[in-house]
Motif scaffolding. Structure first.
Motif, PDB file in Angstrom:
ATOM      1  N   THR A  45      42.657  22.033  44.571  1.00  0.00           N
ATOM      2  CA  THR A  45      42.336  22.737  43.324  1.00  0.00           C
ATOM      3  C   THR A  45      42.607  24.231  43.466  1.00  0.00           C
ATOM      4  O   THR A  45      43.058  24.877  42.516  1.00  0.00           O
ATOM      5  N   ASP A  73      36.759  19.873  38.885  1.00  0.00           N
ATOM      6  CA  ASP A  73      38.119  20.347  39.178  1.00  0.00           C
ATOM      7  C   ASP A  73      38.929  20.583  37.911  1.00  0.00           C
ATOM      8  O   ASP A  73      39.658  21.579  37.807  1.00  0.00           O
ATOM      9  N   GLU A 118      46.284  16.109  40.609  1.00  0.00           N
ATOM     10  CA  GLU A 118      45.486  16.251  41.836  1.00  0.00           C
ATOM     11  C   GLU A 118      44.865  14.896  42.141  1.00  0.00           C
ATOM     12  O   GLU A 118      43.987  14.421  41.422  1.00  0.00           O
TER      13      GLU A 118
HETATM   14 MG   LIG Z   1      39.797  19.548  44.118  1.00  0.00          MG
END
Ligand SMILES: [Mg+2]
Ligand SMILES: Nc1nc2c(ncn2[C@@H]2O[C@H](COP(=O)(O)OP(=O)(O)OP(=O)(O)O)[C@@H](O)[C@H]2O)c(=O)[nH]1
Length: 220
Positions: A45, A73, A118
Motif C-alpha cells: 500500500t 488499504d 494489491e
Molecule cells: Mg496493504
C-alpha cells in the motif's frame, strides 16, 4: 473402485478462463494493469500511495485492494487520489479471477489508464491464481530476510518485476543482498528489479519510469 477427481486442477482452469475474460475486459478499455504481491507489511500500500502521488498528474489510476478484512488499504489509496475498490476475501489468502471480475464492475474502466491490484499479503497462494492482469510484481522487503527467494520459489519464479523495499533499513538489518540476488537469479534470471524506499523516496524514480514505460507500451 475409488475415483480421484482432480478438483484443484478444475478450480484453477475455471479461474484461468475467468482471468482471460478479465484480461479481455481490461483490453477493451485499454487499461494497463498490475498484480502487486508480497508478504504482509512489505509495503504494497505504501508503494501504491507513492505511485499515485507521483503519477496521477499524467495517468488516471485505480486500485483494487484485496484483504481478508477491513477497507483500510482502499481508504489509503482513495486518500492518495485514486479510484479505489476494496475486496474482502473473508478468509481466503489470495484474490482470484471471480473477485477481480466483481471489483472491475465497480470501476468506470473507460476513465482509467492504470489499474493496480494489491493482492492479499502472502507469498504462497497469490502465485497460483491468475487474475487477468498484464504484469505481476513482487515486493520483497529488507526486514523479511534475504532467504525468501529460496523458501518461496513459486512466488519469485513467476513475476515480471521485483521491488526490493525498505532499503533505508539495510544498515540495521542483517540482509545479505548478494545472497538474496543469487536466489532471485536462479529462479527468475534477469528479472528487472527496483531497490527502493517508500519512506525516503530513494530509488522510486526508476520504478515510476518503468510503470510509465509499461503503460505506454501497453496502451500504444
Ligand atoms: Mg496493504
Ligand atoms: N522503514 C520503512 N518502512 C516502510 C517502508 N515502506 C513501508 N513501510 C512501513 O511498513 C509498514 C507496512 O506498510 P504497508 O504499505 O501497509 O504494507 P502492506 O504490504 O500494504 O501490508 P498489508 O496490506 O497489511 O499486507 C508500515 O508501517 C509502513 O510505514 C520503507 O520503505 N521503509
Amino acid at each position: 473402485m475409488t475415483q480421484r477427481v482432480p478438483v484443484v486442477e478444475k478450480i484453477l482452469s475455471a479461474n484461468d478462463r475467468l482471468a482471460e475474460e478479465n484480461r479481455a475486459r481490461l483490453g477493451a478499455h485499454r487499461v494497463f494493469s498490475l498484480n502487486l504481491m508480497a508478504s504482509p507489511g512489505a509495503g504494497k500500500t505504501s508503494l501504491i500511495e507513492q505511485t499515485i502521488k507521483s503519477l496521477s498528474n499524467r495517468l488516471r489510476l485505480a486500485v483494487i485492494d484485496g484483504d481478508i478484512a477491513t477497507s483500510l488499504d482502499a481508504d489509503r489509496a482513495a486518500a492518495a487520489g485514486a479510484a479505489a475498490v476494496q475486496v474482502n476475501t473473508g478468509g481466503e489468502c489470495h484474490l482470484d479471477a471471480v473477485m477481480l471480475q466483481g471489483a472491475l464492475q465497480q470501476l468506470d474502466l473507460a476513465s482509467i489508464d492504470l489499474l493496480i491490484v494489491e493482492n492479499v499479503g502472502n507469498l504462497i497462494c497469490p502465485a497460483s491464481f491468475k487474475l487477468g492482469t498484464h504484469k505481476s510484481v513482487l515486493i520483497a522487503s529488507i526486514p523479511e530476510g534475504d532467504d525468501k527467494p529460496y523458501k518461496y520459489p513459486g512466488m519469485y519464479q513467476g513475476v515480471d518485476a521485483l521491488v526490493i523495499n525498505k532499503i533505508d533499513l539495510l544498515p540495521y538489518v542483517n540482509f545479505n543482498m548478494d545472497f538474496f540476488r543469487r536466489g532471485v537469479e536462479i529462479l527468475n534470471p534477469g528479472v528487472v528489479s527496483f531497490p527502493l524506499s517508500c519512506r525516503t523516496g530513494e530509488g522510486l524514480e526508476a520504478w515510476l519510469n518503468w510503470i510509465d514505460q509499461q503503460t505506454l507500451i501497453h496502451r500504444g
